[in-house]
Design an enzyme around this catalytic site. Structure first.
Site, mmCIF file in Angstrom:
data_model
loop_
_atom_site.group_PDB
_atom_site.id
_atom_site.type_symbol
_atom_site.label_atom_id
_atom_site.label_comp_id
_atom_site.label_asym_id
_atom_site.label_seq_id
_atom_site.Cartn_x
_atom_site.Cartn_y
_atom_site.Cartn_z
ATOM 1 N N GLY A 129 0.806 -1.226 0.000
ATOM 2 C CA GLY A 129 0.000 0.000 0.000
ATOM 3 C C GLY A 129 0.831 1.264 0.000
ATOM 4 O O GLY A 129 1.955 1.291 -0.506
ATOM 5 N N LEU A 174 -4.091 -5.542 -4.770
ATOM 6 C CA LEU A 174 -3.090 -4.488 -4.662
ATOM 7 C C LEU A 174 -1.753 -5.046 -4.169
ATOM 8 O O LEU A 174 -1.694 -5.637 -3.085
ATOM 9 C CB LEU A 174 -3.594 -3.390 -3.705
ATOM 10 N N ASP A 175 -0.712 -4.833 -4.960
ATOM 11 C CA ASP A 175 0.641 -5.277 -4.604
ATOM 12 C C ASP A 175 0.699 -6.779 -4.332
ATOM 13 O O ASP A 175 1.595 -7.258 -3.623
ATOM 14 C CB ASP A 175 1.168 -4.515 -3.380
ATOM 15 N N GLY A 176 -0.244 -7.510 -4.916
ATOM 16 C CA GLY A 176 -0.326 -8.933 -4.615
ATOM 17 C C GLY A 176 0.008 -9.831 -5.799
ATOM 18 O O GLY A 176 -0.062 -11.056 -5.691
#
Lengths: 299, 299, 299, 299
Positions: free
Chosen positions: D216, D242-244
């Site tokens: 994040g 997100l960012d995964g």
């Protein structure tokens, strides 16, 4: 019979008996370095190393580590400390002075994984870890002969859900008044808040991940599942928050898709032992200060 | 026309106009730190960073770097320097005081390879290199538009076997009184002893090997031939001995049998530019002292 | 009871008894991979890992390492090898097939420094070094109890200027027909050309510098004198040229002006043991090919 | 006149026009390598590089990357692909063949931070990034002159809460049919699921932390607050989480208590640009396969 495991003399020309280390933290303002160094000069000390860090020149905290040599240190230490209170009070310092010759006494806690323990024993035996390993405490009996072959007492304190508080009572008795630092060298039991409080900022744990990634159990499995390209290890002081204490040291190792969980564990062992050994070394050399859940590491 | 290449303000809350850096070297003995810090305290300065190094507590050399803040620094600097001579003389110090706000003026020398130049320009433009890039001098004209697009003067000074001394004369005129540091950013010409003497410990070169391995020409070819598993780069001050000056910084990069000479060159460019940029940064921040062909780097 | 020093089972789900490794080198041309993989397929083998390297698609050398599983490998190996000669002859291959279950037998030569030996023993005991440590040979008797506590035979073969050839004769007798790999784990004696020839590309030495920098004696002193910012270690096959053999692995560690020679030695020990252990591991897993004084390392 | 920003010819003796790369994934079983290499041999191709990975010899997935040379590749490619379906069907392969000469077309998305963009432009201009940078799209106009000086079209597509979907519509039009890879080079806007789906495993993002730590916003602030001793950057394919998404590459940089958030940002920029550039390079060289939210990276 035993391997000759007397720690070798650390080869330095410095005379350790006259060497002291001073750690200071206080609100920053002008004149601190002058006051401390003037005080040491008047006492006849020679500053051989000095590190400092100011969080913020305007109103931040100031941290300092000084190594100095002083003749007849042992005899003069208490009067030195008494005299220093004047300086300390003037700047509202928190401070300590340690004699380098007074080696810190370590209790290593270990479970079934031996690599971190072996590294510490090896570095200690090689003279790289300037401390006393006073005892090893384990919830298993597996490493008794290894430890005893180094001439170090081994205490088997089994821990079960039922015996938890008795076990800790036993650990407390074993260490009472004898131990300056607890090292959790892959010790797989939770340490109680009471114990943590007693050894505030004096319990070092090695966590087998790059914190704050992969807090908690099975970090290598977590790392494998996430598909990271580096694995890591983190040495930190233990606080009540699981894997949440002040980080002392971290390092990583490159891995690839080829490395399964067992391979990650194997590679991770190398980082774990190096990271833990560095953290312990820094602690026993009085290189670490803790402030607001972070370490100031003068290394 | 042109990309907005004004260096961004380096984002720190410190007020650079009152910040000074002091470099000291002298024979070690008791009382140096006390005398210096007492002096600064009496002047009203606040020490914000201090590093020191004693080669040997008994009769070795002592090196120190102090950052301090002092109100009205610019006006007070010369009287400060004058006053400090008393302290300096007492300890036989070599010393300098630099104002942080007085940015060092750099001349970058370059030939046909642009990567080191580009990195310096980029870091400068990003505000990471706290210096003035006053000019670029090259024996080729290739990078004129690149350099001029940054608003930096570009001087094409061709060098041939015949015009060597005239070329150097020209370089000397261009830099005379205007330059504090010469950076050889893959400048493929030999600099004369006279020039080296004039810029004593103020010429930084990047050599594309891990010195002292692969001195001289074609280091990547040499590295390939030897079959090394790491390649490196070395930033050093230039002395009369080829690739023999005091090393400032080095770094390496893992390579494998798969990497041919061109690949080594490609990978090496990344280390070269990083290593050179670090060395230049440390120099302009007054973090480097030279003693007996080695650097003391307070970084 | 003694420390349970039986090497732990390496935790893989692969069945090692059916696993083989094939190393091939030959002039490159089209059809090699097809011929080898077709051959293995017809034999009923399953390729689980394959690495290859072409020095130059036009007329260069081709190197290949294949891991495959084959049922009843031990019984079928010699017929497999016989059958493969047809393929090998067609492409003028030099080749070998190794059974993974047939662990290589190592003799470790050591003098007075124990760190490389201890690392190998520890990795072996931890199951990370898939080999047999058959004996340790030393020109001193110091490490006997350490080595014997691992259940490994220890041979003290003193070496003096007068007894040099007898000593080597003794070493030759001890190892004859029993040893696949000699590891010089900081063995401070020169090995004779005859011995080197007998164990061609099967003697691994650890040199305590980043070769080719600091060839010969006292590399840490040399490194200190030169003022390098990184120190290194190099594992290489021993050839007649001192520290000139094919490099297997290298690594480095950052140092600073603060680190004196003793400190460099201390820090260097960590790199030495890691680099040597990696090189030995790669050798015993048949990951190394030698060509023109360089290694092709499929790692 | 402008700087001569034509990408330099990548210096290899290989003839790129006949070079192809093949990526394969399928359930593992015996005979795959034989079938593929036999097929290529019969077509007259020469395998110059081959990498493979078996998740698990018993019933796992098999991944392969082959580089081969084939005369008249461009003309023969479609028949080659058609013929290969027989092999592919037999082993239930997912597969692709790419011509090395057909450089992938990249759109770089950027906001206000320019370091990742500059690195990509620089590597591209130096010939290290074998791709076509077809356009740069930004929600700001700041980098227009920089980008255009490289001869690359620059599209300013402002994004506000209200214009979000129009902006994406505009982006979609700009890239439609022209782009093989989207690189988010510190693009600070969320990309819609629809866009992600359209460029499945073809959008690379750089996240300025060592994922999964500090997912994040404001990762450097998070890192500073936690007191980590290493900061990192992660390049990953963008997925809806997100960012995964699948991690392609990560790297870290040592920091200390001295480094405040701004310093972390400054140091982080260097890792970000290197990590992103590596990931993009690997993608355009067809070195990456994605399986179960992880990458298999043949690098």
């Amino acid at each position: 019979m035993s391997h000759s495991y007397e720690p070798q003399e650390i080869n330095r020309r410095e005379d350790k008996s006259i060497r002291a280390r001073m750690l200071i933290s206080c609100p920053d303002r002008a004149g601190i370095v002058a006051a401390v160094s003037q005080f040491l000069y008047e006492q006849g000390a020679n500053i051989v190393q000095s590190d400092q860090y100011t969080m913020d020149p305007e109103g931040g905290m100031f941290f300092m580590r000084i190594e100095f040599d002083l003749q007849e240190l042992e005899q003069r230490l208490s009067s030195l400390q008494e005299d220093f209170t004047r300086v300390a009070d003037r700047f509202s310092m928190r401070w300590s002075i340690f004699r380098a010759a007074r080696r810190k006494r370590i209790a290593i806690f270990v479970s079934k994984e031996d690599h971190c323990l072996v590294e510490l024993l090896w570095q200690w035996q090689a003279g790289d870890l300037d401390a006393e390993i006073s005892m090893v405490i384990s919830n298993h009996d597996d490493m008794r002969s290894l430890v005893e072959s180094f001439g170090i007492p081994y205490h088997h304190v089994p821990v079960t859900a039922e015996t938890k508080s008795e076990a800790e009572q036993k650990q407390r008795e074993l260490t009472a008044g004898k131990i300056d630092l607890i090292v959790l060298a892959r010790y797989m039991q939770i340490v109680s808040p009471k114990f943590i409080e007693q050894y505030h900022n004096r319990i070092i744990n090695i966590h087998h991940s790059f914190l704050p990634a992969f807090v908690g159990g099975k970090p290598y499995q977590q790392a494998y599942n996430r598909g990271v390209k580096l694995i890591g290890a983190t040495a930190h002081y233990v606080t009540e928050e699981l894997d949440g204490g002040p980080i002392i040291e971290q390092d990583v190792q490159r891995v690839s898709h080829r490395d399964n969980v067992n391979e990650l564990k194997r590679m991770g062992r190398h980082i774990e032992r190096i990271v833990l050994a560095r953290a312990v070394k820094w602690h026993v050399e009085d290189r670490l200060l803790v402030y607001q859940n972070k370490t100031v590491a003068f290394v």
